[in-house]
Design an enzyme around this catalytic site. Structure first.
Site, mmCIF file in Angstrom:
data_model
loop_
_atom_site.group_PDB
_atom_site.id
_atom_site.type_symbol
_atom_site.label_atom_id
_atom_site.label_comp_id
_atom_site.label_asym_id
_atom_site.label_seq_id
_atom_site.Cartn_x
_atom_site.Cartn_y
_atom_site.Cartn_z
ATOM 1 N N CYS A 115 24.710 27.661 11.112
ATOM 2 C CA CYS A 115 24.447 27.295 9.709
ATOM 3 C C CYS A 115 23.545 28.290 8.997
ATOM 4 O O CYS A 115 23.453 28.267 7.772
ATOM 5 C CB CYS A 115 23.837 25.908 9.654
ATOM 6 S SG CYS A 115 24.803 24.744 10.574
ATOM 7 N N HIS A 255 20.312 24.001 3.541
ATOM 8 C CA HIS A 255 21.569 23.822 4.265
ATOM 9 C C HIS A 255 21.915 22.335 4.269
ATOM 10 O O HIS A 255 21.052 21.492 4.512
ATOM 11 C CB HIS A 255 21.417 24.346 5.695
ATOM 12 C CG HIS A 255 22.526 23.894 6.592
ATOM 13 N ND1 HIS A 255 23.850 24.074 6.274
ATOM 14 C CD2 HIS A 255 22.500 23.225 7.774
ATOM 15 C CE1 HIS A 255 24.597 23.553 7.223
ATOM 16 N NE2 HIS A 255 23.805 23.026 8.151
ATOM 17 N N ASN A 285 28.807 18.746 6.634
ATOM 18 C CA ASN A 285 28.119 19.970 7.068
ATOM 19 C C ASN A 285 29.177 21.051 7.312
ATOM 20 O O ASN A 285 29.969 20.944 8.241
ATOM 21 C CB ASN A 285 27.332 19.655 8.344
ATOM 22 C CG ASN A 285 26.616 20.865 8.917
ATOM 23 O OD1 ASN A 285 26.852 22.001 8.495
ATOM 24 N ND2 ASN A 285 25.748 20.625 9.879
#
Ligand code: ACO
Length: 328
Positions: A115, A255, A285
């Site tokens: 990420c 994020h 996500n």
């Protein structure tokens, strides 16, 4: 002439048309819309169809960004694709993208920092532009995480989505651009989020595939704590370095891992909810794609204006984390 910095000239985003809702997941595993929404904030996520692959969306997002920057692909000297779900092991997804876009004078490579990959990419592009090694750089975050999600494991399959975001960077000597960046890692926590099989340690065989060893395994609880602490700390670090305080930030894009992580980081930084961007409800996500997708949405919605201080912070498998502070 002032100091040369790199600035983001434009962004783009793309994702599969397919959508998987919480109701769809209720049919696959023992879960509920109520559990997923209250524990993560996610309502739906984009999901690639059979035959779709990572560079397809990476190229679409990058094309948009290049068109908006009004530059010629031949002038791009660097193509970085942040991804942990590449089209294939060899060559890099960045090379496939480079060819597709006609960036024929560019270095191209992938970054596997989960990420945090997009912020790792921004950091490298920033340095290449500042040093004069390249004028324009293309940084993409692109993932098809659904290919590595075990749709019998309720603790992971509800979280992840597919998509891509891209940014074109170029030099500026005006009072704007990337003010500070920090990227970090701690591989002692590697097994908090990992895919054990399919590489050289456990090569792919019929047994590793049937045992699901290529799927992501995650210790969500432990990651949660490290994520909150590291994203808050790195945010303060880049702010300090540039001589600013959390109060000065006009837009904070963390994020998008979990709405509760976002809220906990915002609360540690003591910033108002109104400056914190969240799109987790509609994307889940998307790992390295999450920040560039969110940034592109913010630009489209007019949430970022000239002169605004924009803070980006990420955390991901590795573990890796990073922060980037920009003046728009
Ligand atoms: N539906 C219903 N129940 C569930 C589900 C589900 N989808 N998933 C887990 N549960 C159950 C568990 O089995 C557990 O049951 P038990 O108490 O009977 O054992 C219970 O819910 C609580 O589980 P926890 O894991 O403690 O739940 P938590 O509140 O921590 O939420 C979550 C789990 C959402 C995964 C959270 O820990 C999280 O978001 N962690 C961070 C994960 C993350 O961000 N990972 C990505 C990093 S970024 C990257 O690199 C891609």
């Amino acid at each position: 002439m002032g100091e040369v910095r790199a600035e983001i000239l434009s962004t783009g985003r793309a994702y599969p048309e397919g959508i998987m809702t919480n109701a769809d997941l209720e049919k696959l595993v023992e879960t509920s819309d109520e559990w997923i929404t209250s524990r993560t904030g996610i309502k739906e996520r984009h999901r690639a169809a059979e035959g779709e692959y990572t560079s397809l969306f990476a190229v679409a997002a990058a094309r948009q960004a290049i068109e908006r920057a009004r530059i010629d692909p031949i002038d791009i000297g660097l193509v970085i694709c942040a991804t942990v779900t590449p089209d294939q092991i060899l060559p890099s997804t960045a090379c496939l993208i480079q060819a597709e876009l006609g960036c024929n004078k560019a270095a191209a490579f992938d970054i596997a920092a989960a990420c945090s990959g997009f912020l790792y990419g921004l950091t490298l592009a920033n340095q290449m532009i500042r040093s004069g090694l390249t004028r324009y750089a293309l940084v993409i975050g692109a993932e098809i995480l659904s290919r590595y999600v075990d749709f019998t494991d309720r603790s992971t399959c509800v979280l992840f989505g597919d998509g891509a975001g891209a940014a074109v960077l170029g030099p500026t000597d005006e009072d704007r651009g990337i003010l500070a960046t920090r990227i970090y890692s701690d591989g002692r926590f590697a097994e908090q989020l990992y895919s054990p099989g399919g590489g050289t340690r456990i090569p792919p065989t019929a047994e590793t595939l049937s045992g699901g060893l290529h799927y992501f395994k995650m210790k969500g609880n432990e990651l949660f704590k490290v994520a909150v602490r590291s994203m808050a700390d790195v945010s303060l670090e880049v702010l300090n370095e540039a001589g600013y305080k959390p109060d000065d930030v006009k837009l904070f894009i963390p994020h998008q891992a979990n709405q509760r992580i976002t809220e906990a980081v915002a609360s540690r930084l003591n910033v108002d909810d109104s400056i914190v961007y969240s799109n987790i409800a509609y994307h889940g996500n998307t790992s390295s794609a999450s920040i560039p997708i969110a940034l592109d949405e913010c630009i489209e919605k007019g949430k970022v204006q000239e002169g605004d201080l924009v803070l980006l912070a990420s955390f991901g498998g590795g573990v890796t984390w990073g922060g980037v502070l920009l003046k728009w």
